[in-house]
Design an enzyme around this catalytic site. Structure first.
Site, short mmCIF file in Angstrom:
data_model
loop_
_atom_site.label_atom_id
_atom_site.label_comp_id
_atom_site.label_asym_id
_atom_site.label_seq_id
_atom_site.Cartn_x
_atom_site.Cartn_y
_atom_site.Cartn_z
N TYR A 60 0.85 -1.19 0.00
CA TYR A 60 0.00 0.00 0.00
C TYR A 60 0.89 1.24 0.00
O TYR A 60 1.37 1.67 1.02
CB TYR A 60 -0.92 0.01 1.22
CG TYR A 60 -1.91 -1.14 1.27
CD1 TYR A 60 -2.16 -1.95 0.17
CD2 TYR A 60 -2.60 -1.42 2.45
CE1 TYR A 60 -3.05 -2.99 0.23
CE2 TYR A 60 -3.51 -2.47 2.52
CZ TYR A 60 -3.73 -3.25 1.41
OH TYR A 60 -4.62 -4.30 1.49
N PHE A 204 -13.27 -5.11 0.56
CA PHE A 204 -14.34 -4.53 -0.26
C PHE A 204 -15.69 -4.81 0.39
O PHE A 204 -16.61 -5.34 -0.24
CB PHE A 204 -14.28 -5.08 -1.68
CG PHE A 204 -14.99 -4.23 -2.72
CD1 PHE A 204 -14.95 -2.84 -2.64
CD2 PHE A 204 -15.66 -4.80 -3.76
CE1 PHE A 204 -15.59 -2.06 -3.60
CE2 PHE A 204 -16.31 -4.04 -4.73
CZ PHE A 204 -16.26 -2.66 -4.64
#
Length: 283
Positions: A60, A204
Site C-alpha cells: 500500500y 471490499f
C-alpha cells in the site's frame, strides 16, 4: 446479541470492526495521500473510537501506509497491526504476485523495521504466487513464525483447496477474501473459517450496487435504524458470522466515524434475512 470481539488465532482478541489502511495512500494506491494530516487523524480517531485491529500491507503505497501507521500509533498500546507481503508494485494500480520465499522474508523484515516492532501480530500472504510451490511460500512464513518474527499467519484470496493445503503446512489464523452483501463467491471459504475458528476478513465490504438505491431494501431498512446503507452493509457482515472481521477503510474522519457506528446496529432476524435474499439476488 452477537459477540463484539473475536480472538484471532485463539489468543489475539480484537473488536470485530477493524480498519483497512489501503486508502491512506495516493491515487491507484500509489505514493502519499492527498491529505497526509487527515490520514494521521483518521488512524488516531479510529483508536479513540475503539478500533484495535488495523490491516495494512507493504504494497500500500508501497510502504506509505505502514509508515503512516507507525507515525500515528506507535508503540500501538493494545492495537493489533496486521500487514501483508506477496504483491510487487510497479506503478499505480499495478499488482504483481511475488511469492519467492526470500522476497517474503525480506518484506517481513522490512515491515518489522517500518512498523517498529519485534513481532508482527498477524502477517498475511497477500496472494499465493503460482510461479512457486505454495508450500514453500507458507513454509517461509512458518519459519518466520518459529523465529518469533510473526505471531500468526494469514492468507488472502484463497480457495477452499488452497486453504486446506496451507493448513497442512502451518496453522492459519485468518483468511482475507473479497466478500460483501452482493459478492459472496467466498462463501465456501467463510463456512470453513467459521467451522474451524479462523478469522474471516472481508475486503471490499461495502459494495451494494442497486440495493442502495433510494427505493431498495438497504435504504428502507437503513431508514428504520436512522442509518446509512453502508452502515447496514457492515451490520449485515457482522451478523453473518461470528468469525467475520470487516475492515472498512477511508481517508476521512467523518466517514470513519460513520463506519464505526455500524457496529452498534442490531438487525432483527427478519431484516437480516431480507438483506441476505436481496443481496443474493444481486450477486
Amino acid at each position: 446479541m452477537t459477540s463484539t470481539t473475536f480472538a484471532v488465532g485463539g489468543d489475539l482478541t480484537v473488536n470485530r470492526l477493524g480498519f483497512g489502511a489501503m486508502r491512506l495512500t495516493g491515487k491507484g494506491v500509489w505514493g502519499p495521500p492527498a491529505d497526509r494530516d487527515e490520514c494521521l487523524r483518521v488512524l488516531r480517531r479510529a483508536v479513540e473510537l475503539g478500533v484495535d485491529f488495523i490491516d495494512t500491507a507493504d504494497s500500500y503505497g508501497p510502504y506509505v501506509s505502514e509508515d503512516l501507521i507507525r507515525e500515528a500509533l506507535h508503540p500501538y498500546d493494545g492495537v493489533v497491526v496486521a500487514t501483508k507481503a506477496g504483491l510487487l508494485r510497479t506503478g499505480p494500480d499495478d499488482w504483481t504476485p511475488l511469492g519467492f520465499p526470500a522476497y517474503l522474508r525480506q518484506e517481513c523484515e522490512m515491515s518489522l523495521r517500518r512498523l517498529g516492532v519485534d513481532t508482527i501480530e498477524l502477517f498475511q500472504l497477500h496472494r499465493i504466487d503460482a510461479k512457486f510451490p505454495a508450500e514453500d511460500q507458507v513454509g517461509e512464513l512458518l519459519k518466520l513464525q518459529q523465529e518469533g518474527k510473526i505471531r500468526h499467519i494469514g492468507l488472502s484470496e484463497v480457495t477452499t483447496e488452497q486453504l486446506a493445503a496451507a493448513r497442512a503446512v502451518a496453522p492459519v489464523a485468518s483468511v482475507q477474501n473479497m466478500y460483501n452483501l452482493t459478492m459472496r463467491a467466498a462463501e465456501p471459504v467463510l463456512d470453513i473459517c467459521e467451522s474451524e475458528g479462523i478469522a474471516f476478513i472481508p475486503w471490499f465490504p461495502l459494495a451494494a450496487g442497486p440495493l442502495a438505491a433510494p427505493d431498495g431494501p438497504l435504504q428502507r431498512i437503513a431508514a428504520d435504524h436512522g442509518a446509512s446503507p453502508s452502515q447496514l452493509a457492515l451490520a449485515w457482515l457482522l451478523r453473518r458470522s461470528p468469525v467475520m472481521l470487516p475492515i472498512p477503510g477511508t481517508s476521512k474522519v467523518a466517514h470513519l466515524e460513520e463506519n464505526v457506528a455500524a457496529a452498534r446496529i442490531e438487525l432483527t432476524d427478519e431484516e437480516f434475512e431480507t438483506l441476505s435474499k436481496a443481496g443474493a439476488a444481486q450477486g
